[in-house]
Design a protein around this motif. Structure first.
Motif, mmCIF file in Angstrom:
data_model
loop_
_atom_site.group_PDB
_atom_site.id
_atom_site.type_symbol
_atom_site.label_atom_id
_atom_site.label_comp_id
_atom_site.label_asym_id
_atom_site.label_seq_id
_atom_site.Cartn_x
_atom_site.Cartn_y
_atom_site.Cartn_z
ATOM 1 N N SER A 1 -58.083 25.978 2.296
ATOM 2 C CA SER A 1 -58.256 27.279 1.670
ATOM 3 C C SER A 1 -58.680 28.302 2.715
ATOM 4 O O SER A 1 -59.214 27.950 3.765
ATOM 5 C CB SER A 1 -59.285 27.227 0.537
ATOM 6 N N ASP B 1 -60.787 32.042 2.709
ATOM 7 C CA ASP B 1 -61.642 32.918 1.917
ATOM 8 C C ASP B 1 -62.108 34.059 2.827
ATOM 9 O O ASP B 1 -62.847 33.834 3.773
ATOM 10 C CB ASP B 1 -62.836 32.119 1.392
ATOM 11 N N HIS C 1 -64.165 37.496 2.670
ATOM 12 C CA HIS C 1 -65.068 38.229 1.776
ATOM 13 C C HIS C 1 -66.014 39.108 2.594
ATOM 14 O O HIS C 1 -66.229 38.857 3.778
ATOM 15 C CB HIS C 1 -65.863 37.257 0.894
ATOM 16 N N VAL D 1 -58.961 35.034 -1.563
ATOM 17 C CA VAL D 1 -59.293 33.616 -1.723
ATOM 18 C C VAL D 1 -58.029 32.905 -2.198
ATOM 19 O O VAL D 1 -57.533 33.188 -3.283
ATOM 20 C CB VAL D 1 -60.433 33.390 -2.739
ATOM 21 N N ASN E 1 -55.898 28.943 -2.145
ATOM 22 C CA ASN E 1 -55.909 27.490 -1.915
ATOM 23 C C ASN E 1 -54.476 27.015 -1.726
ATOM 24 O O ASN E 1 -53.565 27.494 -2.405
ATOM 25 C CB ASN E 1 -56.525 26.761 -3.110
ATOM 26 N N SER F 1 -66.785 29.311 9.286
ATOM 27 C CA SER F 1 -66.793 30.738 8.947
ATOM 28 C C SER F 1 -66.824 31.552 10.227
ATOM 29 O O SER F 1 -67.516 31.206 11.176
ATOM 30 C CB SER F 1 -68.021 31.085 8.103
#
Length: 159
Positions: A72, A74, A76, A106, A108, A152
């Motif tokens: 995935s 993400d 943000h 986001v 997947n 991240s």
């Protein structure tokens, strides 16, 4: 008839013993998959500046000792300057801000084909009207047995 029953019981005991053998413990996957953006095409690198209206290919290499299953992405906002325990690099942050129209991406994806290595390569366009400022790009990968790894990366969206 008695000898057939005894033979069946004897065979059952042997099969159960073999099934419970410690030799099968080698088949247990105890390794998490890995994620890396630390190669020439890896993107984004820590502290990357992304311009509104531009399209970028988000790329990371994922590997596993046995079989990859899914990943995935993400993206943000980090307007409150939160951190993740798996952050690669920390960058100089702007002032705290309240989100008005932040980018939230986001998605997947499934990895087909029993692969042990795979390059994530997803095209993302940064909309012209999203808030500029501090963001995180988080990659996550899961292997076929359920182990998960994530990383991240601090990024900034600019004019």
């Amino acid at each position: 008839m008695k000898s057939t029953f005894k033979y069946f019981c004897f065979l059952s005991i042997i099969l159960l013993t073999a099934a419970c053998s410690s030799e099968n413990s080698d088949d247990i996957d105890e390794e998490k998959p890995t994620i890396s953006v630390n190669y020439t095409e890896g993107f984004p690198q820590g502290c990357a500046l992304l311009t509104r209206g531009e399209t970028y290919n988000f790329r990371a290499m994922v590997t596993d000792n046995s079989e990859l299953a899914a990943y995935s992405i993400d993206i943000h906002h980090n307007f409150d300057h939160h951190t993740h325990d798996d952050q690669v690099t920390e960058c100089e942050l702007g002032e705290d801000q309240s989100p008005v129209n932040p980018l939230i991406f986001v998605e997947n994806y499934t990895i087909e084909g029993s692969l042990t290595s795979y390059e994530i390569n997803i095209s993302v366009t940064i909309p012209n009207d999203v808030d500029t400022g501090d963001y995180h790009c988080a990659y996550s990968v899961t292997d076929a047995t359920g182990w998960q790894s994530r990383t991240s990366i601090d990024i900034k969206i600019v004019e």
